[in-house]
Design an enzyme around this catalytic site. Structure first.
Site, PDB file in Angstrom:
ATOM      1  N   HIS A  42      12.105   2.079  -0.449  1.00  0.00           N
ATOM      2  CA  HIS A  42      11.245   3.278  -0.406  1.00  0.00           C
ATOM      3  C   HIS A  42      11.275   3.919   0.980  1.00  0.00           C
ATOM      4  CE1 HIS A  42       8.453   2.144  -4.041  1.00  0.00           C
ATOM      5  NE2 HIS A  42       9.716   2.240  -4.364  1.00  0.00           N
TER       6      HIS A  42
ATOM      7  N   PHE B 174       0.869  -1.177   0.000  1.00  0.00           N
ATOM      8  CA  PHE B 174       0.000   0.000   0.000  1.00  0.00           C
ATOM      9  C   PHE B 174       0.904   1.223   0.000  1.00  0.00           C
ATOM     10  CE2 PHE B 174      -1.535   3.735   2.108  1.00  0.00           C
ATOM     11  CZ  PHE B 174      -2.837   3.888   1.692  1.00  0.00           C
ATOM     12  N   GLU B 175       0.669   2.126  -0.925  1.00  0.00           N
ATOM     13  CA  GLU B 175       1.388   3.391  -0.924  1.00  0.00           C
ATOM     14  C   GLU B 175       0.512   4.418  -1.597  1.00  0.00           C
ATOM     15  OE1 GLU B 175       4.805   2.519  -3.426  1.00  0.00           O
ATOM     16  OE2 GLU B 175       6.161   2.558  -1.743  1.00  0.00           O
ATOM     17  N   ILE B 176       0.426   5.600  -1.004  1.00  0.00           N
ATOM     18  CA  ILE B 176      -0.060   6.764  -1.745  1.00  0.00           C
ATOM     19  C   ILE B 176       1.108   7.730  -1.694  1.00  0.00           C
ATOM     20  CG2 ILE B 176      -1.751   8.645  -1.871  1.00  0.00           C
ATOM     21  CD1 ILE B 176      -3.723   6.814  -0.393  1.00  0.00           C
TER      22      ILE B 176
END
Ligand SMILES: Nc1nc2c(ncn2[C@@H]2O[C@H](COP(=O)(O)OP(=O)(O)O)[C@@H](O)[C@H]2O)c(=O)[nH]1
Ligand SMILES: [Mg+2]
Length: 410
Positions: free
Chosen positions: A333, A296-298
């Site tokens: 990241h 999950f990443e925004i």
């Protein structure tokens, strides 16, 4: 004769009068019926269980961002329903194989039901092979925004020239023996390198500023009634997460050495007021293995395309750890976000409830869960358990933990 003619004339007049009365009664009652019908339609009685408020009506609870919404079967030619407010230049992005179709279909359905049916953001699908027609047909039918399909250039999904193939093979054999998860996989390594350094540079992604990564078989448990992309922009956030944990040490033995080398070579890229305290317990000497889970990443694509991030990726890629070890894109990241961004630029979404095997993020705080119509079991929430790093994130940012967290620590 004259009186006879007058009588006939009277009969004809009566007949006309009678016909006029009958016509008036019948036409006025049908107008009334139509009037009633349009009243029903306006008040939503004919729309789906009253769940689709029309313009000018107060939206149902939890639908506060809605201005107009049609029934799910919008008649062809009508514009789709949209939420209020300016649209962000954003897209969902999924890396997938054709064989992932039914697992990604489930994820899309959840994202649409909980969020995107009101916002209609685009969805970019990326694959190292061409997507087949069934994949495209099914995913396009599920996404309420536009869909785009891209094939990854071979140089973004292969061994760089400087990698010693023999050494890389021996590592895989050794990791297979030691039963390290995905340790023997070549494709998993290409995937991790691609997600670390290339997804944001794909031609289809260059059109966008914001992304939301979605993987197969994830779940969303709560309504998302606002636009998280807009939230990120308005609050100057660049990266976000819902789950954090400790990485398997065996997959990244020298990642921190490479990172320290990079910090020395590029002090200009290290942000003041960064999140080093999230990553290290001794001021940067060693890595504590905390990372934000990247399935999950925004996040902000321009940040990933910045010189600072690209220099970091390039340094790691030169050191070869994607192949000589099994560096994951999540620690890559996270370390980048932790060092290259100010700590206020990273956001934890307590209100986005999420599952990716085997962990759940279920919002802490009963009011939040009820307001957002969540269907996750709060007992499953991973945030405050011993193997999560989320407490650490709260501590370094001086945030107070949500009410009720003490009851979820074991
Ligand atoms: N096109 C393509 N996608 C892949 C490949 N391997 C993994 N993926 C995708 O990469 C993401 C991560 O893979 P996944 O198997 O979920 O890894 P995990 O979450 O770390 O267990 C998912 O979106 C997968 O669909 C591959 O060989 N080709
Ligand atoms: Mg996955």
């Amino acid at each position: 004769m004259a009186s006879g003619t007058a009588r006939y004339l009277r009969y004809i007049l009566f007949a006309f009068f009678g016909l006029a009365v009958v016509y008036f009664i019948s036409s006025s009652s049908s107008t009334q019926r139509l009037g009633n019908l349009s009243e029903f339609t306006k008040s939503g009685i004919l729309s789906q269980a009253g769940k689709n408020p029309q313009a000018g009506q107060k939206p149902a609870d939890g639908d506060t961002n809605l201005s107009t919404e049609t029934t799910p079967n919008t008649p062809a030619g009508l514009p789709p329903a949209t939420a209020d407010g300016p649209r962000m230049n954003a897209t969902f992005v999924t890396l997938a194989r054709n064989s992932d179709l039914w697992e990604i279909a489930r994820s899309i359905r959840q994202v649409e039901d909980r969020f995107n049916r009101k916002f209609h953001y685009d969805w970019v699908f990326l694959n190292d092979k061409p997507f087949d027609e069934t994949f495209k047909k099914v995913t396009t039918s599920l996404v309420s925004g536009k869909t785009h399909y891209g094939q990854i250039p071979v140089e973004h999904w292969s061994f760089p020239d400087h990698i010693d193939q023999d050494r890389a093979r021996k590592v895989r054999e050794d990791m297979a023996q030691r039963k390290i998860i995905y340790g023997d996989s070549v494709s998993y390594r290409h995937m991790c390198r691609f997600e670390s350094g290339f997804f944001f540079r794909q031609e289809l992604m260059l059109n966008y500023e914001w992304y939301w990564r979605v993987e197969p078989s994830i779940e969303l448990f709560c309504d998302i009634d606002y636009d998280p992309f807009k939230f990120m922009a308005d609050n100057k956030k660049k990266y976000s997460f819902v789950l954090s944990l400790y990485e398997y040490v065996e997959t990244i033995p020298t990642l921190w050495d490479s990172t320290k080398k990079f910090m020395k070579a590029h002090p200009e890229h290290i942000a003041e007021g960064n999140s080093m305290g999230f990553l290290s317990d001794d001021g940067g000497e060693t890595y504590n293995h905390c990372h934000m889970w990247s399935n999950f990443e925004i996040g902000n694509l321009d940040w990933l395309r910045s010189k600072a991030y690209l220099d970091y990726f390039e340094a790691l890629d030169q050191d070869g750890g994607f192949f000589y070890e099994r560096w994951g894109d999540a620690p890559v990241h996270s370390i980048a976000a932790g060092l290259l961004l100010k700590k206020e630029e990273i956001h934890f979404f307590n209100d986005i409830a999420y599952y990716h095997v085997p962990f759940t993020h279920c919002p802490t705080g009963e009011k939040t869960r009820l307001d957002l119509k969540c269907h996750c079991n709060p007992k499953d929430n991973f945030d405050w358990k011993g193997y999560s790093c989320t407490s650490r994130f709260f501590d370094i940012n001086g945030l107070s933990k949500p009410e009720g967290y003490e009851n979820q620590q074991d």
